[in-house]
Design a protein around this motif. Structure first.
Motif, PDB file in Angstrom:
ATOM      1  N   ASP A   1     -11.635  -1.290   1.140  1.00 10.46           N
ATOM      2  CA  ASP A   1     -10.994  -0.964  -0.040  1.00 10.46           C
ATOM      3  C   ASP A   1      -9.234   0.071  -0.158  1.00 10.46           C
ATOM      4  O   ASP A   1      -9.563   0.782   0.309  1.00 10.46           O
ATOM      5  CB  ASP A   1     -12.079  -0.410  -0.972  1.00 10.46           C
ATOM      6  CG  ASP A   1     -12.170   0.770  -2.176  1.00 10.46           C
ATOM      7  OD1 ASP A   1     -11.190   0.627  -2.518  1.00 10.46           O
ATOM      8  OD2 ASP A   1     -13.227   0.609  -2.406  1.00 10.46           O
ATOM      9  N   LEU A   2      -8.591  -0.492  -1.007  1.00 12.76           N
ATOM     10  CA  LEU A   2      -7.553   0.421  -1.014  1.00 12.76           C
ATOM     11  C   LEU A   2      -7.763   1.480  -1.760  1.00 12.76           C
ATOM     12  O   LEU A   2      -6.302   1.776  -1.636  1.00 12.76           O
ATOM     13  CB  LEU A   2      -6.596  -0.858  -1.872  1.00 12.76           C
ATOM     14  CG  LEU A   2      -5.564  -1.602  -1.068  1.00 12.76           C
ATOM     15  CD1 LEU A   2      -5.046  -2.944  -2.209  1.00 12.76           C
ATOM     16  CD2 LEU A   2      -5.447  -1.815   0.124  1.00 12.76           C
ATOM     17  N   HIS A   3      -8.745   1.677  -2.391  1.00  6.62           N
ATOM     18  CA  HIS A   3      -8.815   3.349  -2.558  1.00  6.62           C
ATOM     19  C   HIS A   3      -8.979   4.302  -1.925  1.00  6.62           C
ATOM     20  O   HIS A   3      -9.516   4.986  -1.964  1.00  6.62           O
ATOM     21  CB  HIS A   3     -10.061   3.560  -3.883  1.00  6.62           C
ATOM     22  CG  HIS A   3      -9.274   2.350  -5.049  1.00  6.62           C
ATOM     23  ND1 HIS A   3      -9.798   1.168  -4.906  1.00  6.62           N
ATOM     24  CD2 HIS A   3      -8.311   3.013  -5.878  1.00  6.62           C
ATOM     25  CE1 HIS A   3      -9.562   0.511  -6.016  1.00  6.62           C
ATOM     26  NE2 HIS A   3      -9.006   1.394  -6.823  1.00  6.62           N
ATOM     27  N   TYR A   4      -9.812   3.630  -0.509  1.00  6.27           N
ATOM     28  CA  TYR A   4     -10.204   4.863   0.684  1.00  6.27           C
ATOM     29  C   TYR A   4      -9.140   4.220   2.136  1.00  6.27           C
ATOM     30  O   TYR A   4      -8.247   3.532   2.224  1.00  6.27           O
ATOM     31  CB  TYR A   4     -11.414   4.774   1.145  1.00  6.27           C
ATOM     32  CG  TYR A   4     -12.525   4.880  -0.033  1.00  6.27           C
ATOM     33  CD1 TYR A   4     -13.380   5.928  -0.131  1.00  6.27           C
ATOM     34  CD2 TYR A   4     -12.598   3.964  -1.155  1.00  6.27           C
ATOM     35  CE1 TYR A   4     -14.558   5.582  -0.908  1.00  6.27           C
ATOM     36  CE2 TYR A   4     -13.619   4.017  -1.722  1.00  6.27           C
ATOM     37  CZ  TYR A   4     -14.717   5.207  -2.203  1.00  6.27           C
ATOM     38  OH  TYR A   4     -15.334   5.823  -2.795  1.00  6.27           O
TER      39      TYR A   4
ATOM     40  N   CYS B   1     -15.650  -6.139   0.752  1.00 15.60           N
ATOM     41  CA  CYS B   1     -14.632  -5.957   1.632  1.00 15.60           C
ATOM     42  C   CYS B   1     -13.462  -6.844   1.586  1.00 15.60           C
ATOM     43  O   CYS B   1     -12.991  -6.947   2.259  1.00 15.60           O
ATOM     44  CB  CYS B   1     -14.951  -5.418   2.437  1.00 15.60           C
ATOM     45  SG  CYS B   1     -15.373  -5.728   3.500  1.00 15.60           S
TER      46      CYS B   1
ATOM     47  N   THR C   1       0.325   7.970   1.726  1.00 14.49           N
ATOM     48  CA  THR C   1      -0.972   8.206   1.463  1.00 14.49           C
ATOM     49  C   THR C   1      -2.732   7.894   1.932  1.00 14.49           C
ATOM     50  O   THR C   1      -2.811   8.323   3.548  1.00 14.49           O
ATOM     51  CB  THR C   1      -2.085   8.280   0.280  1.00 14.49           C
ATOM     52  OG1 THR C   1      -2.087   6.647  -0.384  1.00 14.49           O
ATOM     53  CG2 THR C   1      -1.146   9.059  -1.218  1.00 14.49           C
ATOM     54  N   LEU C   2      -3.478   6.696   2.138  1.00 13.14           N
ATOM     55  CA  LEU C   2      -4.080   5.901   2.780  1.00 13.14           C
ATOM     56  C   LEU C   2      -4.142   5.285   3.920  1.00 13.14           C
ATOM     57  O   LEU C   2      -4.630   4.780   5.278  1.00 13.14           O
ATOM     58  CB  LEU C   2      -4.740   4.674   1.691  1.00 13.14           C
ATOM     59  CG  LEU C   2      -5.151   4.252   0.556  1.00 13.14           C
ATOM     60  CD1 LEU C   2      -5.575   3.340   0.188  1.00 13.14           C
ATOM     61  CD2 LEU C   2      -6.403   5.123   0.361  1.00 13.14           C
TER      62      LEU C   2
ATOM     63  N   VAL D   1       0.642  -1.327   0.017  1.00  8.69           N
ATOM     64  CA  VAL D   1      -0.597   0.138   0.239  1.00  8.69           C
ATOM     65  C   VAL D   1       1.037   0.981  -0.002  1.00  8.69           C
ATOM     66  O   VAL D   1       2.041   0.983   0.076  1.00  8.69           O
ATOM     67  CB  VAL D   1      -1.058  -0.065   1.457  1.00  8.69           C
ATOM     68  CG1 VAL D   1      -2.015  -1.172   1.061  1.00  8.69           C
ATOM     69  CG2 VAL D   1       0.522   0.374   2.466  1.00  8.69           C
ATOM     70  N   ASN D   2       0.332   2.052  -0.453  1.00 13.07           N
ATOM     71  CA  ASN D   2       0.854   3.413  -0.550  1.00 13.07           C
ATOM     72  C   ASN D   2       1.053   4.113   1.055  1.00 13.07           C
ATOM     73  O   ASN D   2       0.290   5.218   1.061  1.00 13.07           O
ATOM     74  CB  ASN D   2       0.312   4.530  -1.391  1.00 13.07           C
ATOM     75  CG  ASN D   2       1.572   5.837  -1.640  1.00 13.07           C
ATOM     76  OD1 ASN D   2       2.203   6.167  -0.673  1.00 13.07           O
ATOM     77  ND2 ASN D   2       1.483   6.633  -2.316  1.00 13.07           N
TER      78      ASN D   2
END
Length: 476
Positions: free
Chosen positions: A323-326, A355, A54-55, A50-51
């Motif tokens: 969710d890896l976008h949130y 999820c 950010t997240l 993961v980044n």
């Protein structure tokens, strides 16, 4: 020092040892209970890429309602209550005159092991230690216990102000609205400090402390309740770290309370309703020149929040489990004292295939011997970042801790509950029964064999008032 990285050879060897050990433990004892969670199918934990900038990164925010910093609000509130200059309130004073007594174990609360009790048949939990809250708290349809920690998390020696105690976080349900979600919405939160040592016949002193939200309103400082679910709790140094996935007031993140801010409202000349029988019908905070606390003697105000760093701090960030976008949802919290320095764990409640099983992250903390601020999370350039993020092995996670690389998770949904044990890289997940309605986890190292403690949330009934809502320990 950050948590140690998993090297391939070590991970493979550890996984093989654990897999063999778990297989032996399951087959060697036919009577070993398995998790009463048939819909939960464990999967191996996997490390997520993961980044973290950010997240998963967190930034400190201490700006309270009314555009005033929480530390300033707390200092002003202390002055307005005529408590300025008084020494801090020690834990020993919180428990010296408790307004509640809890009963423990078979002698004090046999109902917990009876049919219908949280630890009884048809899915008995193997434990000989448990504590039942008094009847008012055991049967309350409004207050629900969630997070668990204690003085063994706070300091390595396990004693704070000469006391060894548990800390249990609760949230108060709205119980109003048109939908189940609205009725379960949190409108307040509190922490129960429970003396580990019984006094008399299996009786434990405990005190409920209200969590307060300082605010600036109409030119004056007042306080409200903190509308957090309080799903996870870690007590480290003098700080209570409360994990919350709520978006009320943008609270998704880690809420920080400083025990040095604890206010004894009985010592104030400005509080109208401490210990008044009709306190439930009174307001909360400042009204007509007087402060009201709904009968709570002690108030612990919020000092700040570690928020997801994506977007501006003034905008609540939506969390979405798995969710890896949130940003992640901060559902529970745990402490790992086997790392040097200790590390903070937090994970997600995940209910659907959308999820998956959710995620668990590990954040480094400041050492025991170091002075620290803002909850003791280690930062770089003012940002707290995790050192590891894994997928969880199961859905419906209510609690999670780790010790020397082995993770323990509790799950609960409906009447099903379980405790699951595994390591990253292992192909086997051990399953055990857990108390009905099990929640957060806490390692208590106070005995020769450490115990893993949790709390069950379901209220007692007219038929079974005691024994359904209990604090209990198992020997993992």
């Amino acid at each position: 020092m950050r948590s140690r990285p998993f090297r391939t050879l070590i991970a493979v060897s550890a996984a093989a040892v654990l897999t063999a050990a778990l297989a032996v433990s399951q087959s060697a004892a036919a009577g070993l209970p398995r998790a009463n969670d048939p819909s939960n199918h464990p999967v191996p934990m996997t490390r997520l890429s993961v980044n973290t900038n950010t997240l998963y990164s967190l930034r400190w925010d201490e700006m309270g309602p009314g555009n005033r910093p929480y530390p300033w609000l707390i200092d002003q509130l202390r002055r307005d209550l005529n408590l300025a200059g008084r020494p801090r309130v020690p834990l020993s004073r919180v428990l010296e005159s408790p307004n509640h007594l809890a009963r423990s174990d078979k002698a004090g609360c046999p109902e917990a092991k009876n049919p219908g009790g949280a630890l009884g048949s048809p899915h008995p939990v193997l434990t000989d230690r448990w504590i039942c809250f008094n009847q008012e708290d055991s049967t309350s349809p409004d207050w629900y216990p969630q997070g668990v920690s204690g003085t063994w998390d706070s300091v390595s020696g396990g004693s704070v102000d000469g006391v060894r105690a548990f800390a249990v976080g609760w949230y108060r349900r709205s119980n109003t609205g048109n939908t189940q979600e609205e009725r379960r919405r949190s409108v307040a939160s509190r922490v129960s400090f429970v003396d580990e040592a019984p006094t008399g016949a299996s009786a434990h002193r405990y005190q409920n402390v209200l969590l307060g939200l300082p605010r600036y309103q109409n030119g004056r400082v007042t306080f409200d309740s903190v509308p957090t679910h309080a799903g996870g709790l870690v007590w480290y140094h003098q700080y209570l770290l409360v994990a919350d996935d709520s978006r009320n007031f943008g609270f998704n993140g880690i809420l920080v309370f400083d025990m040095r801010d604890l206010l004894d409202l009985r010592a104030s000349t400005r509080v109208a309703d401490v210990s008044v029988p009709a306190y439930r019908n009174r307001p909360l905070g400042l009204h007509n020149g007087w402060f009201y606390s709904k009968g709570y003697r002690f108030l612990l105000p919020l000092r700040g929040i570690w928020r997801p760093s994506v977007g501006p701090l003034t905008t609540p960030q939506k969390c979405l489990a798995g969710d890896l976008h949130y940003p992640p949802c901060y559902t529970y919290a745990g402490l790992d004292r086997s790392t040097s320095p200790p590390s903070f764990l937090t994970g997600e409640w995940c209910t659907s295939s959308a999820c998956g099983t959710g995620r668990v992250a590990r954040f480094p903390l400041m050492p025991d011997t170091a002075s620290c601020a803002r909850g003791c999370l280690r930062t770089s350039d003012g940002t707290a970042r995790p050192t590891e993020v894994y997928s969880q092995p199961v859905r419906y996670a209510q609690g999670g801790v780790s010790w020397k690389g082995t993770y323990q998770f509790t799950t609960s949904h409906g009447g099903a509950a379980g405790r699951f044990v595994t390591r990253p890289g292992a192909t086997t997940v051990a399953r055990h029964y857990a108390g009905t309605g099990v929640q957060d986890l806490y390692w208590n190292r106070g005995t020769s064999t450490p115990m893993l403690w949790s709390v069950t949330e379901f209220p007692g009934t007219a038929k079974i008032p005691l024994g359904r809502r209990v604090l209990y320990g198992v020997r993992p």
